[in-house]
Design an enzyme around this catalytic site. Structure first.
Site, PDB file in Angstrom:
ATOM      1  CD  GLU A 228      -2.667  -1.145   2.621  1.00 51.88           C
ATOM      2  OE1 GLU A 228      -3.727  -1.772   2.643  1.00 51.88           O
ATOM      3  OE2 GLU A 228      -2.169  -0.595   3.629  1.00 51.88           O
ATOM      4  N   PRO A 229       1.630   1.511  -1.029  1.00 53.02           N
ATOM      5  CG  PRO A 229       2.622   1.609  -3.144  1.00 53.02           C
ATOM      6  CD  PRO A 229       1.787   0.719  -2.262  1.00 53.02           C
TER       7      PRO A 229
ATOM      8  NE  ARG B 177       6.202   9.320   3.422  1.00 49.45           N
ATOM      9  CZ  ARG B 177       5.796  10.174   4.361  1.00 49.45           C
ATOM     10  NH1 ARG B 177       5.952  11.464   4.182  1.00 49.45           N
ATOM     11  NH2 ARG B 177       5.238   9.739   5.477  1.00 49.45           N
TER      12      ARG B 177
ATOM     13  CB  CYS C 223      -1.091  33.998  14.160  1.00 50.54           C
ATOM     14  SG  CYS C 223      -1.631  35.298  13.069  1.00 50.54           S
TER      15      CYS C 223
HETATM   16  C1  PLP Z   1      -2.630   1.186   6.653  1.00 48.18           C
HETATM   17  C2  PLP Z   1      -1.749   2.074   5.853  1.00 48.18           C
HETATM   18  N1  PLP Z   1      -1.391   1.684   4.623  1.00 48.18           N
HETATM   19  C3  PLP Z   1      -0.618   2.463   3.853  1.00 48.18           C
HETATM   20  C4  PLP Z   1      -0.139   3.677   4.298  1.00 48.18           C
HETATM   21  C5  PLP Z   1       0.684   4.479   3.364  1.00 48.18           C
HETATM   22  O1  PLP Z   1       1.868   4.867   3.842  1.00 48.18           O
HETATM   23  P1  PLP Z   1       2.910   5.655   2.960  1.00 48.18           P
HETATM   24  O2  PLP Z   1       2.261   6.892   2.438  1.00 48.18           O
HETATM   25  O3  PLP Z   1       3.957   5.959   3.926  1.00 48.18           O
HETATM   26  O4  PLP Z   1       3.355   4.756   1.871  1.00 48.18           O
HETATM   27  C6  PLP Z   1      -0.457   4.103   5.590  1.00 48.18           C
HETATM   28  C7  PLP Z   1       0.136   5.330   6.165  1.00 48.18           C
HETATM   29  O5  PLP Z   1       1.243   5.306   6.697  1.00 48.18           O
HETATM   30  C8  PLP Z   1      -1.293   3.276   6.388  1.00 48.18           C
HETATM   31  O6  PLP Z   1      -1.650   3.669   7.600  1.00 48.18           O
HETATM   32  N1  LYS Z   2       0.850  11.893   7.539  1.00 48.84           N
HETATM   33  C1  LYS Z   2       2.105  11.248   7.727  1.00 48.84           C
HETATM   34  C2  LYS Z   2       2.084   9.832   7.338  1.00 48.84           C
HETATM   35  C3  LYS Z   2       1.031   9.082   8.022  1.00 48.84           C
HETATM   36  C4  LYS Z   2       0.673   7.963   7.209  1.00 48.84           C
HETATM   37  C5  LYS Z   2      -0.622   7.362   7.588  1.00 48.84           C
HETATM   38  N2  LYS Z   2      -0.511   6.156   8.366  1.00 48.84           N
HETATM   39  C6  LYS Z   2       3.217  12.016   7.065  1.00 48.84           C
HETATM   40  O1  LYS Z   2       2.999  13.061   6.558  1.00 48.84           O
HETATM   41  O2  LYS Z   2       4.336  11.616   7.045  1.00 48.84           O
END
Ligand code: PLP
Ligand code: LYS
Length: 447
Positions: free
Chosen positions: A300-301, A303, A375
């Site tokens: 599940e990528p 980012r 702010c």
């Molecule tokens: C259950 C689950 N799957 C996938 C992700 C995706 O993570 P990332 O955006 O770090 O690949 C997250 C967030 O960290 C998550 O909580």
């Molecule tokens: N929101 C986080 C990652 C969380 C991913 C969700 N489990 C970030 O910006 O790095």
């Protein structure tokens, strides 16, 4: 100085002419004039390329073992209907974690079978919507949720496909707030306490539920891939134990997301092809020891697919020199956004990079900090960066690698309208998320 063409840090289709950045055929000066700032700019071809590379790398490493791999795009990183369609067209499924993400994937026309639902506190409404649309899986996160999903499935006359999210105890990730598989946090069912095994037994005995397999997500912005192997081995052992007890060998296993990316010129993101090859070896060895064949796998990528594909474009406003305790100075460069479009610096101490992108400058580079207009003194976008000393109001600054958890975590702090997202491809641009207006903000005020 890093030239903004390093593909680890900048979208693939950028170039610089006379100091002006061009993204997929349009200059940032034209884009700023048309769409305003701050804006998120998405390189569509780069996004699609990353999605395809993740799919190919992960599927390719396991194909020789006869193991199928599904890649779910973790839409929490950033979602719009256009993005859902693009990544789905590249062969990715969509992982959702709340009503809005699920509704967006559905609105994009992604078939239910290609959607997953996560969440540690799913509402009955979210579970109902997911089951009505025939989602491929609901990832169960707690013992009470088993009966909740079961009762909704029974009411709808369907059998709910579920996985169990297992807390393996593996600690990974870029910051404590984004590590998700150690014991003392809110996600999943603990392997160590026996809660995960208890959940499996309960689901197995429940006719309303179809138990697909096990899920693990160990954290986010992971640069050391060792944790994936550790978690995967733990899941395979749990699966083998369950098979020993029940005679049922669960068909699927999801190893989550969390693949780290570069945020600074000195950083390198995870090499997914190398990670997948290593993981294939680790899983093969473990499966041999356990005497069980490998399950169908998924990842599940989030980012890593969208993060490097976007930049944020800001207009510089106030610039001031601040004298520091060490006698030196720091250039404080205020931009027209801030923690409302990028909360990650304040929330996780995250590092970012910035470049002047609307003209060239021969001025010396000086110690600088890019700050927002809110702010709060913690309203920092880029903590430390060398920028030309002649930066002035009206210059455009770009911050790379802001596609993930930027717009998706944006807020209206100080009642600022949230920035839009502009998708650019082959010299054509369009807003895929409209910039909010003051009228949008005022429209919520009921008087
Ligand atoms: C259950 C689950 N799957 C996938 C992700 C995706 O993570 P990332 O955006 O770090 O690949 C997250 C967030 O960290 C998550 O909580
Ligand atoms: N929101 C986080 C990652 C969380 C991913 C969700 N489990 C970030 O910006 O790095």
């Amino acid at each position: 100085m890093t030239h903004p063409t390093d593909p680890q840090l900048w979208p693939a289709n950028v170039s610089v002419t006379d100091g002006v950045l061009d993204l997929a055929g349009l200059s940032v000066t034209e884009l700023a004039a048309t769409y305003g700032t701050p804006s998120f700019l998405l390189d569509v071809a780069d996004l699609r390329g990353r999605a395809a590379r993740y799919r190919d790398a992960l599927a390719g490493a396991f194909a020789p073992l006869g193991v199928d791999v599904d890649v779910y795009y973790a839409s929490k990183a950033f979602l719009s209907t256009a993005v859902a369609r693009w990544v789905h067209a590249e062969g990715l499924r969509i992982d959702t974690a709340a009503h809005g993400e699920l509704a967006t994937a559905i609105a994009a026309g992604v078939p239910g079978a290609d959607i997953g639902l996560h969440g540690n506190n799913k509402s009955a409404g979210e579970i109902t919507l997911a089951l009505e649309h025939g989602v491929g899986r609901i990832v169960v996160d707690s013992l009470p949720e088993i009966d909740l999903v079961g009762s909704i499935a029974a009411r709808l006359g369907v059998r709910a496909p579920v996985m169990v999210r297992v807390t393996t105890g593996v600690h990974a990730g870029g910051h404590e707030f984004i590590a998700t598989a150690h014991e003392d946090q809110k996600f999943g069912l603990s392997l160590a306490s026996g809660a995960a095994a208890q959940a499996l037994d309960r689901i197995h005995a429940d006719d309303r539920l179809d138990l697909l397999g096990l899920h693990s997500h160990i954290g986010s912005q992971i640069l050391d891939p060792a944790g994936f192997g550790e978690a995967a081995r733990a899941l395979l052992r749990l699966r083998a134990d369950f098979a020993g007890r029940t005679g049922v060998l669960l068909p699927e296993m999801d190893l989550g997301g969390g693949f780290g990316i570069a945020y600074l010129p000195t950083e390198r993101g995870v090499d997914v092809a190398a990670l997948a090859t290593d993981l294939a070896e680790i899983l093969t060895a473990e499966a041999r020891v356990l005497g069980t064949p490998l399950p169908r796998l998924s990842f599940e990528p989030g980012r890593a697919i969208v993060g490097p594909a976007m930049i944020t474009l800001y207009t510089v406003g106030t610039v001031k020199d601040v004298v520091l305790d060490d006698g030196g100075t720091r250039l404080y460069v205020s931009v027209d956004g801030g923690m409302s479009d990028n909360i990650r610096t304040a929330l996780y101490d995250a590092d970012y990079h910035a470049e002047l992108t609307s003209r060239s400058s021969t001025a010396p580079r000086v110690r600088s900090r890019v700050v927002g207009k809110h702010c709060e003194s913690g309203d920092i976008v880029v903590r430390d960066v060398l920028l030309p000393a002649d930066l002035a109001a009206g210059d455009l600054l770009a911050v790379p690698a802001t596609g993930a958890y930027g717009r998706s975590m944006a807020s209206n702090y100080n009642m600022v309208p949230r920035a839009g997202v502009v998708a650019v491809e082959d010299g054509q641009a369009r807003e895929i998320v409209r910039r909010e207006t003051i009228e949008d903000v005022l429209a919520l005020d009921m008087g």
